[in-house]
Design a protein around this motif. Structure first.
Motif, PDB file in Angstrom:
ATOM      1  N   GLN A 263       0.831  -1.204   0.000  1.00  0.00           N
ATOM      2  CA  GLN A 263       0.000   0.000   0.000  1.00  0.00           C
ATOM      3  C   GLN A 263       0.869   1.258   0.000  1.00  0.00           C
ATOM      4  O   GLN A 263       0.621   2.195  -0.774  1.00  0.00           O
ATOM      5  CB  GLN A 263      -0.931  -0.001   1.218  1.00  0.00           C
ATOM      6  N   GLN A 266       2.521   1.712  -3.416  1.00  0.00           N
ATOM      7  CA  GLN A 266       1.574   2.187  -4.419  1.00  0.00           C
ATOM      8  C   GLN A 266       1.216   3.657  -4.200  1.00  0.00           C
ATOM      9  O   GLN A 266       1.156   4.441  -5.156  1.00  0.00           O
ATOM     10  CB  GLN A 266       0.323   1.304  -4.396  1.00  0.00           C
ATOM     11  N   LEU A 267       1.017   4.058  -2.951  1.00  0.00           N
ATOM     12  CA  LEU A 267       0.721   5.460  -2.660  1.00  0.00           C
ATOM     13  C   LEU A 267       1.886   6.371  -3.041  1.00  0.00           C
ATOM     14  O   LEU A 267       1.689   7.562  -3.314  1.00  0.00           O
ATOM     15  CB  LEU A 267       0.409   5.627  -1.170  1.00  0.00           C
ATOM     16  N   SER A 278      -5.120   5.017 -12.422  1.00  0.00           N
ATOM     17  CA  SER A 278      -6.571   4.994 -12.178  1.00  0.00           C
ATOM     18  C   SER A 278      -6.940   5.766 -10.913  1.00  0.00           C
ATOM     19  O   SER A 278      -8.094   6.167 -10.738  1.00  0.00           O
ATOM     20  CB  SER A 278      -7.062   3.541 -12.059  1.00  0.00           C
ATOM     21  N   HIS A 279      -5.954   5.989 -10.022  1.00  0.00           N
ATOM     22  CA  HIS A 279      -6.208   6.754  -8.793  1.00  0.00           C
ATOM     23  C   HIS A 279      -5.529   8.123  -8.824  1.00  0.00           C
ATOM     24  O   HIS A 279      -5.446   8.805  -7.788  1.00  0.00           O
ATOM     25  CB  HIS A 279      -5.718   5.968  -7.576  1.00  0.00           C
ATOM     26  N   ARG A 397      -4.313  -4.047  -3.196  1.00  0.00           N
ATOM     27  CA  ARG A 397      -4.268  -2.846  -4.035  1.00  0.00           C
ATOM     28  C   ARG A 397      -4.891  -1.676  -3.301  1.00  0.00           C
ATOM     29  O   ARG A 397      -5.855  -1.851  -2.539  1.00  0.00           O
ATOM     30  CB  ARG A 397      -5.002  -3.081  -5.363  1.00  0.00           C
ATOM     31  N   ILE A 398      -4.347  -0.499  -3.538  1.00  0.00           N
ATOM     32  CA  ILE A 398      -4.930   0.683  -2.906  1.00  0.00           C
ATOM     33  C   ILE A 398      -6.359   0.881  -3.419  1.00  0.00           C
ATOM     34  O   ILE A 398      -6.685   0.595  -4.575  1.00  0.00           O
ATOM     35  CB  ILE A 398      -4.089   1.947  -3.159  1.00  0.00           C
ATOM     36  N   ARG A 399      -7.192   1.394  -2.524  1.00  0.00           N
ATOM     37  CA  ARG A 399      -8.594   1.667  -2.860  1.00  0.00           C
ATOM     38  C   ARG A 399      -8.732   3.052  -3.483  1.00  0.00           C
ATOM     39  O   ARG A 399      -9.630   3.312  -4.286  1.00  0.00           O
ATOM     40  CB  ARG A 399      -9.426   1.554  -1.591  1.00  0.00           C
ATOM     41  N   SER A 400      -7.827   3.944  -3.064  1.00  0.00           N
ATOM     42  CA  SER A 400      -7.822   5.316  -3.573  1.00  0.00           C
ATOM     43  C   SER A 400      -6.471   5.919  -3.236  1.00  0.00           C
ATOM     44  O   SER A 400      -5.597   5.253  -2.675  1.00  0.00           O
ATOM     45  CB  SER A 400      -8.946   6.139  -2.933  1.00  0.00           C
ATOM     46  N   ALA A 401      -6.294   7.184  -3.539  1.00  0.00           N
ATOM     47  CA  ALA A 401      -5.050   7.884  -3.205  1.00  0.00           C
ATOM     48  C   ALA A 401      -5.031   8.344  -1.759  1.00  0.00           C
ATOM     49  O   ALA A 401      -4.044   8.934  -1.310  1.00  0.00           O
ATOM     50  CB  ALA A 401      -4.870   9.082  -4.137  1.00  0.00           C
ATOM     51  N   ASP A 402      -6.084   8.068  -1.016  1.00  0.00           N
ATOM     52  CA  ASP A 402      -6.169   8.432   0.399  1.00  0.00           C
ATOM     53  C   ASP A 402      -5.358   7.434   1.228  1.00  0.00           C
ATOM     54  O   ASP A 402      -5.688   6.245   1.264  1.00  0.00           O
ATOM     55  CB  ASP A 402      -7.633   8.416   0.839  1.00  0.00           C
TER      56      ASP A 402
END
Length: 547
Positions: A263, A266-267, A278-279, A397-402
């Motif tokens: 995570q 990816q962030l 995509s984010h 996988r990250i759910r969002s950029a948060d």
């Protein structure tokens, strides 16, 4: 903005060992960032307190997995430690290394120095084994105390007699020469208290004065200059907190664990370009394997009702619980000093299997349907069974950029046909064990999956209905050569294509091992500490040539 030699993200099992070893150099400055609080809570240190920490959001990330094709539409709970010591502060205390073949397979995949003869010296260096053992395989002088369950229980004894009646031998040390057999569990408990990685490694390191441990420090991303990781950004106090940057003059070490390490990468723009774009995250370094390949052990739990004897279900209520609490307070023994699993059994799913591919656990207790950690009112006994080396793989996988949004966790349990066959074989063996002659005086009837379940399809349906995680996630930042598909780190645990950045935790495992993961996570960190410091690896163990 402060600069340290090393910045370690995560004060869990791996981070605690790293902080200890790296700070042995008195000139090195080490910063450890932990998103959770200190490990002060009494439930952390009371062995039976795992039942409470299991759902305590203050010390537990409390993640949930996505429903999978073979989990009956269920979202399975995925706890992870969020405190000093990480999951070693909330887990079931079990110490289980795995089989020799597990690590030899890692080496055969191109990871130099990770075969069993290479990693055994690190297992030995870590531990202080209490009790009789073969010192070819076990350590006596380490910081991590490993004891054997010492609560002599008639149901446990009968279960082990039942296993032996089925041809499964009694094994005095499943962490020794061979794993196969049945025995009481080895655990990280000393004098009735949990021996977490924080207690064994991190707290002693903090006394040296060159280790700065920062709790409530939620990492948002890594800082890069070109292809080199030079620091970390975090929020002091968590969400809505004060933004802080720390720099690393030598290395940033990511030890967030199987879910959080990918995570953070990816962030920070390291991972699959399609996912990042995509984010709305800028691609810093394309590395498609980040987060891919998640593996875990999936276990249905078979339950029988008990007669003619009291189980933990009764002992944890009313006056009995007060008696047990007094016993623990005065002697550090009794029910509250126990781990949730008491007996381990390693065996084969079929006659042609060369090494044990099934792991079974026995507990003289039963839990509410679909809820682990919450005991039933009725007396019961439970056998959990799982495939040691699953083939099914999922992803994180990250759910969002948060950075505060929990990651998407898809384990894909049982998607491979061989996994389904072995899980069914495990449930059949669990039934035979519970119905064995030595347990007959205490065996009332099979509650789950129940006598109506007879065919393979019916067993599989039961596994789909009630199976759950064993809390052993790994393999999301896999170790392998640069040209290996999905590899994230090399055999020195350096992230491919980047400088100044390593991943050191269970996520680097290239394949699942035949064990709970905590012992091997500690070993990975200990071995990595020598790599980071540029020290020669411990001398490999030389075994006699077998005839």
């Amino acid at each position: 903005m402060e600069t340290f030699d090393y910045v370690i993200i995560g004060a869990g099992s791996a981070g605690s060992v790293l902080a200890n070893r790296l700070s042995e150099d008195s000139t090195a400055r080490v910063c450890v960032l932990e998103a959770g609080p200190s490990d002060w809570h009494p439930y952390i240190h009371l062995p039976a307190g795992f039942i409470k920490t299991f759902h305590m959001k203050s010390v537990n990330w409390g993640y949930s997995q996505e429903p999978g094709p073979w989990t009956g539409g269920r979202s399975i709970y995925a706890p992870r430690g969020k405190t000093l010591g990480g999951s070693s502060s909330i887990n079931g205390h079990i110490y289980n290394r795995g089989q020799r073949q597990d690590f030899d397979t890692w080496a055969q995949l191109g990871n130099r120095g990770w075969g069993y003869p290479d990693i055994l010296p690190y297992f030995k260096r870590l531990e202080r084994r209490v009790g009789e053992c073969d010192e070819t395989y076990r350590g006596r002088d380490g910081s991590l105390t490993v004891t054997t369950m010492d609560w002599q229980d008639p149901l446990c004894e009968a279960f082990m007699e039942g296993a032996m009646s089925l041809g499964i031998p009694r094994n005095p040390d499943y962490n020794g020469a061979i794993q196969e057999g049945v025995s009481y569990c080895q655990r990280t408990i000393e004098k009735g208290l949990r021996m977490s990685a924080a207690k064994a490694f991190l707290h002693p390191a903090r006394k040296r004065g060159n280790v700065d441990v920062r709790t409530h420090a939620h990492v948002t991303n890594l800082i890069f200059e070109g292809k080199r990781a030079v620091g970390v950004r975090y929020l002091k106090g968590g969400k809505g907190g004060v933004p802080v940057e720390v720099r690393a003059s030598k290395e940033v070490i990511l030890s967030g664990g199987t879910y959080n390490s990918p995570q953070v990468l990816q962030l920070s723009g390291v991972g699959s370009p399609e996912l990042l774009q995509s984010h709305g995250i800028e691609v810093r370094h394309a590395l498609p394997g980040v987060g891919e390949g998640l593996q875990d052990h999936y276990a249905p739990r078979s339950v029988a009702r008990v007669k003619n004897i009291r189980t933990i279900n009764e002992l944890r209520r009313g006056v009995s619980l007060w008696v047990e609490a007094l016993k623990w307070a005065t002697t550090r023994r009794g029910l509250l000093s126990l781990s949730p699993t008491m007996v381990y059994c390693f065996w084969h799913s079929g006659e042609t299997t060369e090494s044990s591919d099934l792991q079974l656990t026995f507990t003289p207790a039963s839990y509410k349907e679909g809820v682990q950690g919450q005991l039933e009112d009725e007396p019961g006994m439970t056998v959990a069974s799982w495939q040691q080396r699953p083939e099914s793989r999922g992803y994180v996988r990250i759910r969002s950029a948060d950075p505060f949004a929990p990651p998407i966790i898809q384990t894909n349990y049982l998607v491979e046909e061989i996994d389904r066959r072995v899980v069914v074989a495990g449930m059949k063996l669990a039934r035979r064990l519970l119905a064995s002659k030595p347990l007959a005086p205490y065996y009332a009837y099979e509650d789950f999956p129940g006598p109506k379940v007879q065919s393979d399809d019916e067993f599989l349906a039961a596994a789909t209905e009630r199976g759950t995680t064993t809390f052993h996630p790994g393999c999301t930042c896999r170790m392998g050569p640069a040209d290996a598909k999905w590899a994230v780190v090399d055999d020195q645990l350096r992230v491919h294509g980047l400088q100044g950045l390593r991943v050191v935790d269970a996520s680097i495992m290239p394949r699942m091992i035949s064990a709970n993961l905590n012992a091997s996570t500690l070993m990975i960190a200990d071995k990595a500490s020598d790599m980071i410091r540029g020290k020669a690896a411990l001398e490999a163990v030389r075994f006699p040539v077998q005839a």
